[in-house]
Write a protein that holds these residues in place. Structure first.
Motif, mmCIF file in Angstrom:
data_model
loop_
_atom_site.group_PDB
_atom_site.id
_atom_site.type_symbol
_atom_site.label_atom_id
_atom_site.label_comp_id
_atom_site.label_asym_id
_atom_site.label_seq_id
_atom_site.Cartn_x
_atom_site.Cartn_y
_atom_site.Cartn_z
ATOM 1 N N GLU A 1 19.622 -8.178 -30.104
ATOM 2 C CA GLU A 1 20.418 -9.414 -30.094
ATOM 3 C C GLU A 1 20.852 -9.746 -28.670
ATOM 4 O O GLU A 1 20.782 -10.904 -28.225
ATOM 5 N N HIS A 2 21.287 -8.729 -27.950
ATOM 6 C CA HIS A 2 21.686 -8.919 -26.554
ATOM 7 C C HIS A 2 20.480 -9.341 -25.703
ATOM 8 O O HIS A 2 20.562 -10.294 -24.923
ATOM 9 N N GLY A 3 19.352 -8.631 -25.864
ATOM 10 C CA GLY A 3 18.182 -8.908 -25.045
ATOM 11 C C GLY A 3 17.651 -10.313 -25.231
ATOM 12 O O GLY A 3 17.216 -10.962 -24.274
ATOM 13 N N VAL A 4 17.687 -10.793 -26.464
ATOM 14 C CA VAL A 4 17.184 -12.140 -26.773
ATOM 15 C C VAL A 4 17.897 -13.203 -25.949
ATOM 16 O O VAL A 4 17.304 -14.246 -25.606
ATOM 17 N N GLN A 5 19.130 -12.961 -25.596
ATOM 18 C CA GLN A 5 19.944 -13.959 -24.885
ATOM 19 C C GLN A 5 19.795 -13.889 -23.368
ATOM 20 O O GLN A 5 20.397 -14.698 -22.654
ATOM 21 N N GLN A 6 18.987 -12.955 -22.886
ATOM 22 C CA GLN A 6 18.847 -12.787 -21.441
ATOM 23 C C GLN A 6 17.709 -13.642 -20.884
ATOM 24 O O GLN A 6 16.821 -14.086 -21.612
ATOM 25 N N ASP A 7 17.731 -13.851 -19.571
ATOM 26 C CA ASP A 7 16.761 -14.748 -18.943
ATOM 27 C C ASP A 7 15.333 -14.222 -18.993
ATOM 28 O O ASP A 7 14.375 -14.994 -18.906
ATOM 29 N N TYR A 8 15.169 -12.911 -19.131
ATOM 30 C CA TYR A 8 13.821 -12.357 -19.143
ATOM 31 C C TYR A 8 13.137 -12.524 -20.508
ATOM 32 O O TYR A 8 11.941 -12.273 -20.640
ATOM 33 N N PHE A 9 13.886 -12.936 -21.512
ATOM 34 C CA PHE A 9 13.347 -13.049 -22.867
ATOM 35 C C PHE A 9 12.915 -14.497 -23.098
ATOM 36 O O PHE A 9 13.732 -15.379 -23.350
ATOM 37 N N ALA A 10 11.612 -14.736 -23.006
ATOM 38 C CA ALA A 10 11.073 -16.100 -23.100
ATOM 39 C C ALA A 10 11.224 -16.662 -24.512
ATOM 40 O O ALA A 10 11.311 -15.921 -25.488
ATOM 41 N N GLN A 11 11.233 -17.975 -24.593
ATOM 42 C CA GLN A 11 11.383 -18.616 -25.895
ATOM 43 C C GLN A 11 10.254 -18.247 -26.847
ATOM 44 O O GLN A 11 10.481 -18.030 -28.043
ATOM 45 N N HIS A 12 9.032 -18.151 -26.326
ATOM 46 C CA HIS A 12 7.926 -17.821 -27.239
ATOM 47 C C HIS A 12 8.004 -16.373 -27.723
ATOM 48 O O HIS A 12 7.487 -16.035 -28.793
ATOM 49 N N HIS A 13 8.662 -15.496 -26.945
ATOM 50 C CA HIS A 13 8.929 -14.148 -27.452
ATOM 51 C C HIS A 13 9.895 -14.225 -28.643
ATOM 52 O O HIS A 13 9.729 -13.504 -29.634
ATOM 53 N N ALA A 14 10.867 -15.103 -28.524
ATOM 54 C CA ALA A 14 11.824 -15.285 -29.622
ATOM 55 C C ALA A 14 11.130 -15.854 -30.856
ATOM 56 O O ALA A 14 11.415 -15.445 -31.987
ATOM 57 N N PHE A 15 10.204 -16.788 -30.648
ATOM 58 C CA PHE A 15 9.436 -17.336 -31.773
ATOM 59 C C PHE A 15 8.700 -16.220 -32.511
ATOM 60 O O PHE A 15 8.676 -16.171 -33.738
ATOM 61 N N LEU A 16 8.076 -15.335 -31.743
ATOM 62 C CA LEU A 16 7.320 -14.240 -32.353
ATOM 63 C C LEU A 16 8.240 -13.363 -33.215
ATOM 64 O O LEU A 16 7.962 -13.114 -34.393
ATOM 65 N N LEU A 17 9.334 -12.888 -32.616
ATOM 66 C CA LEU A 17 10.244 -12.014 -33.355
ATOM 67 C C LEU A 17 10.839 -12.718 -34.571
ATOM 68 O O LEU A 17 10.929 -12.139 -35.654
#
Length: 563
Positions: free
Chosen positions: A514-530
């Motif tokens: 949850e923390h990592g998702v909100q960081q700048d290194y976590f791209a939007q398309h990575h969030a889409f995948l998860l």
């Protein structure tokens, strides 16, 4: 020759087509056994002074008849295209090599420079390859652009003979000052298997000029697929890659995905009926995110792909401007999955791009890992990286890990992590983009030490950020491969190979994500995948429902983020 036979031949020859340098006897069904039976045909060849294309397909040719035709060809130095498929129906296996040798000899004596040679649908086996071996090595084939040998039963031995002949042709053509630039290679339904296809891969790599490769139904599994993948990287003009109905599994798909990252001109990919499965499909989605800019068609049908992975693929193709067709038919989507896929495509006005889903196999009920390749698919990803050129660029030299770090990795705890202090930096070499399984394991061990105690929380999250930032900073292919492996270890996504031990899931791991998702290194398309995978497999995380809801909320916000 009987009068009825002569009349039949005269009638057949009256249907030949002559024009633009092409002489066609295609599909006349003539039984040509000896020199007498081809007298009229030979005469037409001799009278065609600018012969550039000769069509003989759809007839049946004996040894003596072939020799007579070959003699007529000895003066046809302008001949460039030979369409000789389906030419030996009903002939003895021993006849065909002799006929091919004769025809090849006629071409070589004439000094022709072929551009097209089509011998498809001739069940000549490895002996037939021997029959055309000298032709393929000769200057006549230095200019060859298309070689079509579909459904010839070459087998492993024939594949090896063909590969060596092509390599020798290339070597001789280079020495002569003009390298062989074969553009189209067709060899489906030939039982090439791993050894034959791996031998041909060496020839493909040497030539580096291929634009189309069609090798469906050859009994190739991951070893041969990996060899072909390595060869494809050396053919930058590749436009069409058809390996339908072979067996990729995870390892072969990862190798092929790695190769596709380096190719910019691919327009058609056919990996239908190749057991690409979920992890392989997600890896290919990563490649779609970052490469293949002019892709038009993608076939991943009948690949045992489940709903979540299919949706990840669908999301990845949305920005492809030239995309016309994606085929995900015959997978494990189920009615709800098919509907979700249609809705996803329709939401971006891409519904007409999706092929029929009429043969969907329904949801996969098997919750165990696949084991089709026994230990073969269970090699670690570091070996895969070495084979495919990633380990060298991504892997650090073997680290000398302090005992304290090794102790933490053996039995992770918050206390041990805190005791590391500045030595937490030694965890960084332990995560490697070329070894996603080990990296995911290390990351989850760090996250398992999470607690709300302020010092512990800060230390865990800082260490988690350090590791995850590195793992997501590579290519989309590497990031997607890592994230799918992470999901497998968490028990959310079904893996492949011998069943791997899942990491016991604790709430802290989800809170770290949850923390990592909100960081700048976590791209939007990575969030889409998860988000896509987790939303389709919520029941796997029921034991941590509260943390799961927090993670899903963070993912939803990240997916909607416009920045």
């Amino acid at each position: 020759m009987a009068s009825d036979d002569i009349a039949q031949l005269v009638d057949a020859l009256s249907k030949t087509h002559v024009g633009d340098g092409e002489l066609s006897f295609k599909g006349l069904g003539m039984k040509l056994d000896n020199a007498e039976s081809v007298e009229e045909l030979v005469q037409e060849i001799e009278q065609c002074h600018d012969l550039r294309a000769l069509r003989l397909e759809g007839n049946t040719l004996g040894v003596e008849a072939a020799r007579a035709i070959a003699r007529a060809l000895e003066s046809k130095d302008q001949l460039q295209r030979c369409y000789w498929s389906d030419l030996f129906t009903g002939r003895l296996r021993s006849e065909i090599p002799k006929a091919l040798e004769s025809l090849g000899s006629g071409l070589m004596i004439a000094g022709t420079r072929l551009t097209v040679l089509d011998l498809s649908d001739n069940a000549f086996g490895p002996d037939g390859v021997h029959g055309m071996e000298q032709l393929l090595r000769s200057p006549t084939c230095h200019t060859l652009e298309e070689l079509r040998l579909n459904n010839c039963g070459m087998g492993i031995e024939g594949g090896k003979i063909l590969a060596e002949a092509l390599m020798e042709c290339h070597r001789r053509s280079v020495a002569a000052g003009s390298a062989l630039t074969l553009r189209v290679f067709v060899a489906g339904r030939n039982r090439l298997e791993n050894e034959g296809s791996s031998s041909l891969a060496k020839a493909f790599q040497l030539m580096g000029s291929l634009e189309e490769v069609h090798m469906p139904q050859n009994g190739i599994n991951y070893a041969g697929v990996t060899a072909l993948a390595s060869a494809m990287r050396h053919n930058p003009d590749l436009r069409v890659l058809n390996l339908n109905d072979n067996t990729f599994t995870k390892r072969g798909t990862l190798a092929m995905a790695q190769a596709l990252r380096h190719l910019r001109n691919v327009q058609v990919i056919n990996f239908g009926d190749c057991l690409v499965r979920c992890e392989g499909a997600i890896a290919l989605a990563g490649v779609l995110r970052e490469g293949l800019p002019i892709l038009k068609e993608l076939n991943l049908s009948f690949g045992e792909i489940k709903e979540a992975a299919a949706l990840v693929v669908a999301q990845a193709i949305m920005e492809k401007p030239y995309m016309k067709k994606v085929d995900l038919n015959g997978n494990f989507l189920g009615e709800d999955g098919c509907e979700a896929l249609r809705e996803t495509m329709d939401s971006q006005d891409k519904a007409d791009m999706l092929a029929s889903l009429s043969d969907d196999e329904g949801p996969d009920e098997d919750e165990e890992g696949h084991d089709d390749d026994h230990e073969d698919d269970c090699c670690n990803e570091e070996e895969f990286g070495k084979e495919n050129g990633t380990a060298k660029e991504d892997s650090p030299s073997k680290s000398h890990c302090p005992d304290e770090v090794l102790s933490f990795l053996d039995t992770p705890s918050a206390e041990k992590l805190l005791q590391l202090g500045e030595m937490t930096g030694h965890l960084l070499p332990e995560v490697d983009r070329a070894d996603p399984h080990k990296s995911a394991d290390v990351l989850l061990k760090v996250a398992s030490s999470y607690s709300e105690e302020p010092v512990t929380k800060t230390t865990v999250l800082e260490t988690f950020d350090m590791l995850l930032r590195k793992l997501l900073s590579g290519s989309a292919f590497q990031a997607y491969t890592f994230l799918s492996t992470l999901l497998v270890l968490m028990g959310v996504l079904k893996g492949e190979g011998k069943k791997k031990k899942k990491v016991p899931l604790v709430a802290g791991q989800l809170l770290c994500l949850e923390h990592g998702v909100q960081q700048d290194y976590f791209a939007q398309h990575h969030a889409f995948l998860l988000h896509t995978v987790l939303s389709k497999n919520r029941e796997a995380l029921n034991a941590c429902s509260s943390s799961m809801e927090r993670l899903m909320s963070a993912l939803e916000k990240r997916c909607l983020d416009q920045n």
